[in-house]
Enzyme design. Structure first.
Site, PDB file in Angstrom:
ATOM      1  N   ASN A  60       0.835  -1.208   0.000  1.00 51.34           N
ATOM      2  CA  ASN A  60       0.000   0.000   0.000  1.00 51.34           C
ATOM      3  C   ASN A  60       0.869   1.257   0.000  1.00 51.34           C
ATOM      4  O   ASN A  60       1.928   1.300   0.633  1.00 51.34           O
ATOM      5  CB  ASN A  60      -1.021  -0.005   1.145  1.00 51.34           C
ATOM      6  N   GLU A  62       0.495   5.298   0.525  1.00 47.48           N
ATOM      7  CA  GLU A  62      -0.395   6.364   1.002  1.00 47.48           C
ATOM      8  C   GLU A  62       0.100   7.742   0.573  1.00 47.48           C
ATOM      9  O   GLU A  62       1.152   7.883  -0.052  1.00 47.48           O
ATOM     10  CB  GLU A  62      -0.537   6.257   2.532  1.00 47.48           C
ATOM     11  N   CYS A  71      -4.267   0.815  -2.302  1.00 51.63           N
ATOM     12  CA  CYS A  71      -4.102  -0.452  -1.577  1.00 51.63           C
ATOM     13  C   CYS A  71      -3.048  -1.325  -2.252  1.00 51.63           C
ATOM     14  O   CYS A  71      -2.826  -1.236  -3.468  1.00 51.63           O
ATOM     15  CB  CYS A  71      -5.418  -1.231  -1.563  1.00 51.63           C
ATOM     16  N   GLU A  73      -3.189  -4.394  -3.046  1.00 57.64           N
ATOM     17  CA  GLU A  73      -3.740  -5.275  -4.082  1.00 57.64           C
ATOM     18  C   GLU A  73      -3.781  -4.579  -5.436  1.00 57.64           C
ATOM     19  O   GLU A  73      -3.466  -5.171  -6.472  1.00 57.64           O
ATOM     20  CB  GLU A  73      -5.165  -5.716  -3.700  1.00 57.64           C
ATOM     21  N   CYS A 110     -10.430  -4.751   0.309  1.00 60.50           N
ATOM     22  CA  CYS A 110     -11.518  -3.776   0.434  1.00 60.50           C
ATOM     23  C   CYS A 110     -12.431  -3.859  -0.794  1.00 60.50           C
ATOM     24  O   CYS A 110     -12.129  -4.554  -1.770  1.00 60.50           O
ATOM     25  CB  CYS A 110     -10.949  -2.364   0.591  1.00 60.50           C
ATOM     26  N   CYS A 113     -10.836  -2.969  -4.207  1.00 66.23           N
ATOM     27  CA  CYS A 113      -9.903  -4.026  -4.643  1.00 66.23           C
ATOM     28  C   CYS A 113     -10.655  -5.273  -5.113  1.00 66.23           C
ATOM     29  O   CYS A 113     -10.224  -5.959  -6.039  1.00 66.23           O
ATOM     30  CB  CYS A 113      -8.929  -4.365  -3.522  1.00 66.23           C
TER      31      CYS A 113
HETATM   32  N1  THU Z   1      -5.212  -1.523   2.668  1.00 69.28           N
HETATM   33  C1  THU Z   1      -4.657  -2.326   1.720  1.00 69.28           C
HETATM   34  O1  THU Z   1      -3.605  -2.015   1.152  1.00 69.28           O
HETATM   35  N2  THU Z   1      -5.294  -3.482   1.431  1.00 69.28           N
HETATM   36  C2  THU Z   1      -6.387  -3.967   2.095  1.00 69.28           C
HETATM   37  O2  THU Z   1      -6.849  -5.049   1.765  1.00 69.28           O
HETATM   38  C3  THU Z   1      -6.991  -3.175   3.170  1.00 69.28           C
HETATM   39  C4  THU Z   1      -6.459  -1.804   3.343  1.00 69.28           C
HETATM   40  C5  THU Z   1      -4.498  -0.298   3.025  1.00 69.28           C
HETATM   41  C6  THU Z   1      -5.110   0.993   2.568  1.00 69.28           C
HETATM   42  C7  THU Z   1      -4.515   1.966   3.556  1.00 69.28           C
HETATM   43  O3  THU Z   1      -3.217   2.357   3.116  1.00 69.28           O
HETATM   44  C8  THU Z   1      -4.366   1.151   4.825  1.00 69.28           C
HETATM   45  O4  THU Z   1      -4.395  -0.201   4.434  1.00 69.28           O
HETATM   46  C9  THU Z   1      -5.452   1.410   5.865  1.00 69.28           C
HETATM   47  O5  THU Z   1      -6.698   1.308   5.302  1.00 69.28           O
END
Ligand code: THU
Length: 159
Positions: A60, A62, A71, A73, A110, A113
């Site tokens: 991920n 940000e 994310c 994925e 999520c 994704c």
């Molecule tokens: N996140 C992912 O990368 N994948 C998931 O399946 C759930 C959430 C990340 C997004 C964000 O950077 C952090 O986790 C918190 O939501």
């Protein structure tokens, strides 16, 4: 009345996985350290095993402007489509942990994704197996990621 049945396997830990799947999960756990997650402090690693035997990682990413973040994925799916175009994804292992390195439960993709995983599944005409786990403990196995999004919207709906 119609019914959609959702099935997944629950393993106590990674030792019951095949060696290929156990290695993939290990790579996903290690990949979490490459996440850029200074805002949520929640680091996610996703690693794909392709049909040609190669593995590719996503984490991920940000941003100070929060909605810009992506994310693990979707970082992974974009990388596969860009660098390994036309090669299908067999399995994706996903792991996660918080700032303290803790992760008691498996992480599940999520909603956005799930839609991206569905699109990839349709594109490659092959289901994507998911291996979901934290840094240790319980492992979920889903034979087809698209089962996470029942009654979904796809290109076929626009015809
Ligand atoms: N996140 C992912 O990368 N994948 C998931 O399946 C759930 C959430 C990340 C997004 C964000 O950077 C952090 O986790 C918190 O939501």
């Amino acid at each position: 009345m119609k019914e959609i049945v959702f099935q997944y396997q629950v393993l106590e830990n990674a030792s019951a996985l095949s060696s290929e799947d156990a290695q993939l999960l290990q790579k996903a756990r290690a990949a979490t350290s490459k996440a850029y997650a200074p805002y949520s402090q929640f680091q996610v690693g996703a690693v794909a095993m392709l049909n040609n035997g190669e593995t590719i990682e996503g984490t991920n990413q940000e941003n100070a402007s929060y909605p810009v973040g992506i994310c693990a994925e979707r970082v992974l799916l974009s990388a596969v489509s860009s660098f390994y175009n036309g090669i299908a994804i067999k399995t994706i292992a996903i792991s996660c942990h918080n700032l303290k390195g803790e992760s008691k439960n498996p992480v599940s993709p999520c909603g956005i994704c799930r839609q991206s995983l569905l699109e990839q599944t349709i594109r490659q005409h092959q289901p994507i197996k998911l291996i979901l786990s934290g840094m240790e403990g319980v492992v979920y196995i889903l034979e087809d990621a698209s089962a996470l999004l029942p009654l979904s919207f796809t290109a076929a709906d626009m015809k």
